[in-house]
Design an enzyme around this catalytic site. Sequence first.
Site, PDB file in Angstrom:
ATOM      1  N   HIS A   5       0.863  -1.191   0.000  1.00 25.97           N
ATOM      2  CA  HIS A   5       0.000   0.000   0.000  1.00 25.97           C
ATOM      3  C   HIS A   5       0.895   1.236   0.000  1.00 25.97           C
ATOM      4  O   HIS A   5       1.343   1.692   1.053  1.00 25.97           O
ATOM      5  CB  HIS A   5      -0.922  -0.011   1.223  1.00 25.97           C
ATOM      6  N   HIS A   7       1.390   5.046  -2.285  1.00 23.93           N
ATOM      7  CA  HIS A   7       1.018   5.961  -3.361  1.00 23.93           C
ATOM      8  C   HIS A   7       2.309   6.407  -4.042  1.00 23.93           C
ATOM      9  O   HIS A   7       3.148   7.061  -3.407  1.00 23.93           O
ATOM     10  CB  HIS A   7       0.262   7.159  -2.787  1.00 23.93           C
ATOM     11  N   HIS A 184      -9.546   2.338  -0.143  1.00 26.81           N
ATOM     12  CA  HIS A 184      -9.396   2.877   1.209  1.00 26.81           C
ATOM     13  C   HIS A 184     -10.769   2.851   1.882  1.00 26.81           C
ATOM     14  O   HIS A 184     -11.737   3.406   1.352  1.00 26.81           O
ATOM     15  CB  HIS A 184      -8.911   4.325   1.146  1.00 26.81           C
ATOM     16  N   GLU A 187     -10.795   3.775   7.534  1.00 28.73           N
ATOM     17  CA  GLU A 187      -9.657   4.543   8.045  1.00 28.73           C
ATOM     18  C   GLU A 187     -10.230   5.754   8.791  1.00 28.73           C
ATOM     19  O   GLU A 187     -10.015   5.938   9.976  1.00 28.73           O
ATOM     20  CB  GLU A 187      -8.740   4.969   6.893  1.00 28.73           C
ATOM     21  N   ASP A 265       2.098   3.748   2.717  1.00 31.17           N
ATOM     22  CA  ASP A 265       1.158   4.814   2.354  1.00 31.17           C
ATOM     23  C   ASP A 265       1.865   5.945   1.596  1.00 31.17           C
ATOM     24  O   ASP A 265       1.906   5.908   0.373  1.00 31.17           O
ATOM     25  CB  ASP A 265       0.418   5.325   3.603  1.00 31.17           C
ATOM     26  N   ASP A 266       2.390   6.914   2.292  1.00 31.72           N
ATOM     27  CA  ASP A 266       3.138   8.021   1.661  1.00 31.72           C
ATOM     28  C   ASP A 266       4.389   8.225   2.524  1.00 31.72           C
ATOM     29  O   ASP A 266       4.403   9.096   3.407  1.00 31.72           O
ATOM     30  CB  ASP A 266       2.291   9.293   1.655  1.00 31.72           C
TER      31      ASP A 266
HETATM   32  N1  ADE Z   1      -3.855   9.839  -1.553  1.00 36.56           N
HETATM   33  C1  ADE Z   1      -2.547   9.896  -1.318  1.00 36.56           C
HETATM   34  N2  ADE Z   1      -2.245   9.471  -0.103  1.00 36.56           N
HETATM   35  C2  ADE Z   1      -3.409   9.116   0.482  1.00 36.56           C
HETATM   36  C3  ADE Z   1      -3.768   8.575   1.734  1.00 36.56           C
HETATM   37  N3  ADE Z   1      -2.825   8.313   2.648  1.00 36.56           N
HETATM   38  N4  ADE Z   1      -5.062   8.329   1.977  1.00 36.56           N
HETATM   39  C4  ADE Z   1      -5.968   8.580   1.055  1.00 36.56           C
HETATM   40  N5  ADE Z   1      -5.691   9.089  -0.141  1.00 36.56           N
HETATM   41  C5  ADE Z   1      -4.422   9.350  -0.435  1.00 36.56           C
HETATM   42 ZN    ZN Z   2      -3.316   5.174   1.185  1.00 38.12          ZN
END
Ligand code: ADE
Ligand code: ZN
Length: 332
Positions: A5, A7, A184, A187, A265-266
């Site tokens: 997961h 991005h 998603h 959350e 995630d990021d």
């Molecule tokens: N788009 C980019 N990062 C995200 C995240 N952590 N949650 C939802 N959408 C996203």
């Molecule tokens: Zn995400």
Amino acid sequence: MLDLHVHLRGTMLPLKIEKLAARNGVRVPPDTLRARGYGWSDFTCFLKAYDLLTSVIVTARDLEEVAYDYLRSSASTGATYVEFMLSPPDLLRTGVPFEDQLSAISAARDQALELHGIDCRMIATAVRHLGPAPALNAARIAVARRNEILVGFGLTGDERKFAVSEFAEAFRIARSEGLLATAHAGEHLGAETVVEAIDKLGLTRVGHGVRAAESEAVLRQLADNRIPLEVCLSSNLSLGLYKNLADHPIRRLREAGCRIVLGTDDPPFFETGIAGEYSKATEALRLHEAGRAITDDAIDAAFCDDATKARLRCVHARDKSPYACPDDPLIR
Ligand code: ADE
Ligand code: ZN
């Protein structure tokens, strides 16, 4: 270690953002770049910071570099496989056809596989807060060009916007062409929304889904149906879902029989990497060999083909014992 997961555009470190900003003539506030985790304060601000900072990616070459950088640095910490999420319309707006986006990521993959033994696949995504019409568009773009690297369709963005049922048609189109689905859910909204997303969108996995822990019935359903949750611990803590690791429900989820896989995630936004997620999970689960069990589940849950899974099993089996691997030059 597998990162299921992440991005793609959210993987850039400050130096990369600066470099692409200069190359493409995009202005980014230096204070934002210097701030820890890029300095946002809540999910809404995070999404704004994400849009601002990721706007420095303009060309296919930029995308290739960003994908390669992440694969190389993940491999250096022991990762073997990554599934990147990317929304096709983002770079279409800057004139890069989706076909070229996929080719760029394929080129990064080929190089990373050869030089660092790490593989990857792509999940094309729709952005929930943009609404169902752009999501339909994203699904149509995703299925129009098949490329072996594209294996899934997902839904990102703000889960508090639009009913999940409004995205059913986009997911139907994507699934009808063989893409596996994730979204998603659970959350920012409660446990029932996890079940709703699985049912309405035909999900194979759930992005986050951690709030399933708030309902015994939902936990049972996830465990019975063996639907993996893509848990991103650092993201959940940074976004304030839980105050600290001890409060995170990962242990409760696992003990209820849910399948847990991990994601970053990021990563720079949440000051993490996949090795950090594995070590946090091991700590939170208080489970000997948690990493091994999570890796085994992640290989099963990955959206790639069986031959790739066999290679990953072989690579990871070598972590613990001598193992008869097929004759694969990539296994060293
Ligand atoms: N788009 C980019 N990062 C995200 C995240 N952590 N949650 C939802 N959408 C996203
Ligand atoms: Zn995400």
